[in-house]
Design a protein around this motif. Structure first.
Motif, PDB file in Angstrom:
ATOM      1  N   LEU A 286      24.455  35.273  36.939  1.00 12.01           N
ATOM      2  CA  LEU A 286      24.654  34.814  35.560  1.00 12.01           C
ATOM      3  C   LEU A 286      24.583  35.960  34.558  1.00 12.01           C
ATOM      4  CD1 LEU A 286      22.927  31.337  35.269  1.00 12.01           C
ATOM      5  CD2 LEU A 286      25.327  31.917  35.502  1.00 12.01           C
ATOM      6  N   GLY A 287      23.788  36.993  34.856  1.00 14.72           N
ATOM      7  CA  GLY A 287      23.757  38.152  33.973  1.00 14.72           C
ATOM      8  C   GLY A 287      25.120  38.817  33.896  1.00 14.72           C
ATOM      9  N   ALA A 288      25.778  38.951  35.039  1.00 14.27           N
ATOM     10  CA  ALA A 288      27.112  39.550  35.060  1.00 14.27           C
ATOM     11  C   ALA A 288      28.125  38.664  34.335  1.00 14.27           C
ATOM     12  CB  ALA A 288      27.543  39.780  36.508  1.00 14.27           C
ATOM     13  N   VAL A 289      28.034  37.349  34.540  1.00 12.91           N
ATOM     14  CA  VAL A 289      28.950  36.428  33.877  1.00 12.91           C
ATOM     15  C   VAL A 289      28.783  36.484  32.363  1.00 12.91           C
ATOM     16  CG1 VAL A 289      29.470  33.979  33.507  1.00 12.91           C
ATOM     17  CG2 VAL A 289      29.163  34.845  35.823  1.00 12.91           C
ATOM     18  N   ALA A 290      27.549  36.447  31.874  1.00  6.39           N
ATOM     19  CA  ALA A 290      27.292  36.460  30.434  1.00  6.39           C
ATOM     20  C   ALA A 290      27.789  37.755  29.794  1.00  6.39           C
ATOM     21  CB  ALA A 290      25.799  36.278  30.168  1.00  6.39           C
ATOM     22  N   ALA A 291      27.536  38.882  30.446  1.00  6.26           N
ATOM     23  CA  ALA A 291      27.986  40.161  29.896  1.00  6.26           C
ATOM     24  C   ALA A 291      29.506  40.226  29.833  1.00  6.26           C
ATOM     25  CB  ALA A 291      27.441  41.308  30.749  1.00  6.26           C
ATOM     26  N   GLY A 292      30.171  39.789  30.886  1.00  6.06           N
ATOM     27  CA  GLY A 292      31.628  39.822  30.897  1.00  6.06           C
ATOM     28  C   GLY A 292      32.249  38.928  29.842  1.00  6.06           C
ATOM     29  N   LEU A 293      31.693  37.722  29.676  1.00  6.30           N
ATOM     30  CA  LEU A 293      32.227  36.794  28.680  1.00  6.30           C
ATOM     31  C   LEU A 293      31.998  37.300  27.258  1.00  6.30           C
ATOM     32  CD1 LEU A 293      31.291  33.329  30.246  1.00  6.30           C
ATOM     33  CD2 LEU A 293      33.554  34.401  30.111  1.00  6.30           C
ATOM     34  N   CYS A 294      30.855  37.936  27.007  1.00 10.45           N
ATOM     35  CA  CYS A 294      30.599  38.495  25.670  1.00 10.45           C
ATOM     36  C   CYS A 294      31.624  39.575  25.329  1.00 10.45           C
ATOM     37  CB  CYS A 294      29.183  39.077  25.610  1.00 10.45           C
ATOM     38  SG  CYS A 294      27.894  37.853  25.334  1.00 10.45           S
ATOM     39  N   VAL A 295      31.942  40.436  26.297  1.00 10.03           N
ATOM     40  CA  VAL A 295      32.938  41.483  26.065  1.00 10.03           C
ATOM     41  C   VAL A 295      34.296  40.868  25.741  1.00 10.03           C
ATOM     42  CG1 VAL A 295      34.210  43.364  27.160  1.00 10.03           C
ATOM     43  CG2 VAL A 295      31.743  43.192  27.467  1.00 10.03           C
ATOM     44  N   LEU A 296      34.712  39.872  26.526  1.00 16.14           N
ATOM     45  CA  LEU A 296      35.997  39.217  26.283  1.00 16.14           C
ATOM     46  C   LEU A 296      36.027  38.528  24.924  1.00 16.14           C
ATOM     47  CD1 LEU A 296      36.711  37.638  29.795  1.00 16.14           C
ATOM     48  CD2 LEU A 296      37.802  39.648  28.771  1.00 16.14           C
TER      49      LEU A 296
END
Length: 476
Positions: free
Chosen positions: A120-130
């Protein structure tokens, strides 16, 4: 790491203070006492905490105005519709941790927790960038139908603030699932209540900021994030350090197992979020943003009933998981009967009170008139009565990992409720929208949940005591 030894009744340290089971109590007695104590403490904590956001509504509405407040509620509805961003991992983690708790397997639990946080840490970081890269490409004023009423720059700022706070909170919110899985329901409620109260002075200070509307939205959006961060530091630092996530404990094999179960929860959450959070967006386009405010404010008041549903049903998830892991089906059946009655009373009574006194509350509480909202309150409350009653049996199948019946019910609910709500909103007005949701839920979801409950129990192996009858400890 080896699992710590434990008694058959489970770790007594997780019981709320003053509610520890007597020496020699069986697992069912311990579980029942912990469940009752957790619900009681949660009720007290949330009664205090829920007063904060409710009392802040007049302040927020006066600061933002009806149009901006309607925009804010629509953005929050959008965040509700993308709760699938956690991939169902929160629900899957809770189901997988229950047997670990019952068996005292802290090593496996730590691996599950570490894996979930990493994913979930990876998912949250990726979505914030997008989100931040693409925010300038989306015509937000048109999306939320506030063109000419809220400036494009202000609209974009509100969207970015709400969605960023929501995305960053995705991995941090796992701490709530961990506490529930380990039956620390009372302490979880106290932490959440303290976080809600801490938001009050922040919002009041934000009303005096140069850009008060954006400041109020910021203070509200990042309150839950700060609370979950503080809870995580405390729980993994001092409360349950043996479960503290670490990179070395991430297990690829467990990630496959976790994602397989979480995928089903993921689809269920997507469907439910789209069906239930579409109301504000449907109303915004069918009746305009001013009608969103007229709908969202009563809905926010009735959300107190929804909090009661969560307060009663969520502790049952981990308690049922513990009972099913031990084969204690008699406890599950007995508890379901009792909790259905409790949920029905706990939701029907406040719904009736709101229906009788809601118009008076709005007249003395809010700075804008809302008209006759009594039937709207009745419809909103009735929906939570239905959800609360069926949630009791839902928690049994969630604990058993039986998700497909609920999935089928949510597919039918989405397909039936959204077009029906859109039709009745334009033809009969706001008050008809929640009644359409009630009818769709009763017809689509209710029967599938009852079937899933029977299937969940049929797939379990009862203990000898369950076959012969309740043990002396269970009958107390």
């Amino acid at each position: 790491m080896t699992a710590a030894p434990r008694s058959p009744a489970g770790p007594a340290a997780t019981a709320p203070a003053g509610l520890e089971p007597p020496p020699g109590a069986g697992p069912d007695t311990t579980r029942s006492r912990r469940l009752a104590g957790g619900i009681a403490t949660t009720a007290l904590a949330r009664a205090v905490a829920l007063a904060a956001p409710i009392l802040l509504i007049p302040v927020s509405l006066a600061t933002l105005g009806p149009a901006r407040y309607g925009l804010w509620m629509s953005v929050l509805a959008l965040t509700g519709m993308v709760t699938f961003a956690d991939l169902g991992l929160g629900a899957g983690l809770m189901t997988k941790l229950a047997p670990c708790y019952a068996n005292g397997d802290t090593a496996r639990a730590r691996s599950y927790i570490s894996t979930a946080y990493a994913l979930l840490g990876a998912v949250a970081a990726g979505l914030c960038v997008l989100l931040w890269l693409g925010a300038g490409l989306v015509p937000w004023t048109a999306v939320f139908n506030v063109t000419g009423e809220v400036a494009p720059g202000e609209t974009r700022s509100m969207v970015l603030i709400c969605l960023t706070g929501f995305l960053l909170n995705i991995p941090l919110a796992l701490i709530v699932r961990v506490q529930y899985a380990y039956q620390r329901v009372a302490s979880c409620a106290l932490w959440q209540g303290a976080g809600s109260l801490a938001t009050v002075p922040l919002v009041l200070l934000a009303t005096h900021a140069p850009d008060a509307p954006v400041a109020v939205v910021t203070a509200t959006a990042f309150g839950p994030l700060a609370t979950n961060l503080a809870v995580s530091v405390w729980i993994f630092g001092w409360g349950m350090p043996e479960l503290r996530p670490r990179l070395g404990a991430v297990d690829r094999r467990l990630s496959v197992t976790l994602l397989r179960l979480s995928g089903l929860f993921f689809v269920v959450v997507v469907l439910y979020a789209m069906a239930t959070n579409a109301d504000n967006l449907i109303i915004a386009h069918a009746l305009g943003p001013q009608s969103v405010t007229a709908y969202a404010l009563p809905a926010k008041l009735v959300s107190l009933v929804g909090m009661l549903v969560s307060m009663i049903s969520m502790p049952l998830w981990s308690a049922n998981g513990d009972a099913l892991a031990r084969g204690d089906l008699a406890w599950v059946r007995r508890t379901v009967r009792r909790m259905v009655i409790l949920s029905l009373v706990a939701t029907a009574v406040p719904t009736a009170v709101l229906a009788l006194l809601g118009d008076w509350l709005f007249a003395v509480w809010l700075p804008v008139p809302l008209g006759d909202s009594r039937w709207l309150l009745v419809g909103l409350g009735l929906y939570f009565v239905l959800v609360g009653t069926f949630s009791v049996v839902l928690m049994v199948q969630n604990a058993a990992g039986v998700v497909r019946p609920h999935l089928i019910g949510q597919i039918m609910f989405l397909g039936l409720s959204v077009p029906t709500k859109w039709y009745v909103a334009g033809r009969y007005g706001l008050a008809a929208v929640p009644f359409a949701g009630c009818a769709a839920y009763a017809l689509a979801v209710g029967p599938t949940l009852l079937y899933g409950y029977r299937r969940a129990l049929a797939g379990q192996r009862p203990t000898p005591a369950d076959v012969r009858g309740p043990s002396p400890a269970a009958s107390r």
